[in-house]
Motif scaffolding. Sequence first.
Motif, PDB file in Angstrom:
ATOM      1  N   ARG A 230      -4.077  -0.537  -8.114  1.00  0.00           N
ATOM      2  CA  ARG A 230      -5.367   0.098  -7.859  1.00  0.00           C
ATOM      3  C   ARG A 230      -5.101   1.476  -7.276  1.00  0.00           C
ATOM      4  O   ARG A 230      -4.281   1.638  -6.369  1.00  0.00           O
TER       5      ARG A 230
ATOM      6  N   ARG B 259      -0.931  -6.400  -9.995  1.00  0.00           N
ATOM      7  CA  ARG B 259      -2.091  -5.561 -10.297  1.00  0.00           C
ATOM      8  C   ARG B 259      -1.973  -4.286  -9.480  1.00  0.00           C
ATOM      9  O   ARG B 259      -1.391  -4.296  -8.399  1.00  0.00           O
TER      10      ARG B 259
ATOM     11  N   LYS C  82       0.840  -1.201   0.000  1.00  0.00           N
ATOM     12  CA  LYS C  82       0.000   0.000   0.000  1.00  0.00           C
ATOM     13  C   LYS C  82       0.871   1.245   0.000  1.00  0.00           C
ATOM     14  O   LYS C  82       1.900   1.291   0.660  1.00  0.00           O
TER      15      LYS C  82
ATOM     16  N   GLY D 231     -11.251   2.104  -5.719  1.00  0.00           N
ATOM     17  CA  GLY D 231     -10.717   1.989  -7.068  1.00  0.00           C
ATOM     18  C   GLY D 231     -10.848   0.581  -7.637  1.00  0.00           C
ATOM     19  O   GLY D 231     -11.078  -0.387  -6.917  1.00  0.00           O
ATOM     20  N   GLN D 232     -10.699   0.483  -8.938  1.00  0.00           N
ATOM     21  CA  GLN D 232     -10.760  -0.796  -9.646  1.00  0.00           C
ATOM     22  C   GLN D 232      -9.354  -1.338  -9.836  1.00  0.00           C
ATOM     23  O   GLN D 232      -8.425  -0.586 -10.117  1.00  0.00           O
ATOM     24  N   TRP D 233      -9.213  -2.666  -9.708  1.00  0.00           N
ATOM     25  CA  TRP D 233      -7.923  -3.307  -9.951  1.00  0.00           C
ATOM     26  C   TRP D 233      -7.639  -3.269 -11.446  1.00  0.00           C
ATOM     27  O   TRP D 233      -8.505  -3.496 -12.280  1.00  0.00           O
ATOM     28  N   LEU D 234      -6.395  -2.988 -11.782  1.00  0.00           N
ATOM     29  CA  LEU D 234      -5.941  -2.886 -13.149  1.00  0.00           C
ATOM     30  C   LEU D 234      -4.645  -3.669 -13.272  1.00  0.00           C
ATOM     31  O   LEU D 234      -3.779  -3.579 -12.396  1.00  0.00           O
TER      32      LEU D 234
ATOM     33  N   GLU E  91      -0.807  -5.220  -5.848  1.00  0.00           N
ATOM     34  CA  GLU E  91      -0.977  -6.605  -5.411  1.00  0.00           C
ATOM     35  C   GLU E  91      -0.023  -7.483  -6.222  1.00  0.00           C
ATOM     36  O   GLU E  91      -0.013  -7.432  -7.449  1.00  0.00           O
TER      37      GLU E  91
ATOM     38  N   ALA F 222      -2.928   4.333  -3.246  1.00  0.00           N
ATOM     39  CA  ALA F 222      -2.692   3.317  -4.277  1.00  0.00           C
ATOM     40  C   ALA F 222      -2.292   2.010  -3.605  1.00  0.00           C
ATOM     41  O   ALA F 222      -1.824   1.998  -2.467  1.00  0.00           O
ATOM     42  N   GLU F 223      -2.505   0.912  -4.340  1.00  0.00           N
ATOM     43  CA  GLU F 223      -2.125  -0.412  -3.873  1.00  0.00           C
ATOM     44  C   GLU F 223      -1.531  -1.193  -5.031  1.00  0.00           C
ATOM     45  O   GLU F 223      -1.948  -1.025  -6.179  1.00  0.00           O
TER      46      GLU F 223
ATOM     47  N   ASP G  29      -9.812   1.709  -1.452  1.00  0.00           N
ATOM     48  CA  ASP G  29     -10.723   0.576  -1.628  1.00  0.00           C
ATOM     49  C   ASP G  29     -11.775   0.823  -2.701  1.00  0.00           C
ATOM     50  O   ASP G  29     -12.389  -0.114  -3.184  1.00  0.00           O
TER      51      ASP G  29
END
Length: 192
Positions: A76, A74, A48, A82-85, A66, A63-64, A80
């Motif tokens: 984001r 991925r 994070k 936001g959409q995973w990209l 993964e 931002a995160e 929480d």
Amino acid sequence: MPAPAAKPQPPRKLEFTMNSLRNTTLATDDDSMYFEIVTRFWHPNVTKINKFDMETRELITVAEIEGLQTKEPRVRFGGDKGQWLSAADFLKYDSERPSGGTFKATEDTEYRWKTHKGRFQLIKSDDPEKKALAEFHPHKRHFFVFRMSRHAFIQLQPVPEITQAIEKFIVSYLLVERRRRDSRIRVKLERH
């Protein structure tokens, strides 16, 4: 008598506290920009990026990432909500070199991380002069083995579009630096 010309703003220096990509802080000297990059032990696969809000005195997840250690990370933005990209969709890696890549900070501006003399530089993709907007400076050690004499830092030029999308610059830097570190020569041990 005419008013004196305004002095150009000096570049901002964001200093890393440690060499880890998963657990460090990135801050200016006066802490006007303060980012905490952290991977908790209870979520070892999620890194994070938290921004310290000076007005409310709290850390906000901006931002995160993964799977920073894996082949298919991925990202984001926006916490929480936001959409995973896929990181491959966010950051287009250079095919001819293991380090560097391009990403879009906004819809119309694209930036590129490139290496110059072994250091990462951030440039605008369509800039004919290829002027560095941000430059990474690695750490230095006393006699090359002892404690750090100078921490690593990123020097940012005072361009408003960089400060508005700083989260995307930090995430893109973490991704290209992880790829650069993974591309180094590895020793493979085998049993005979």
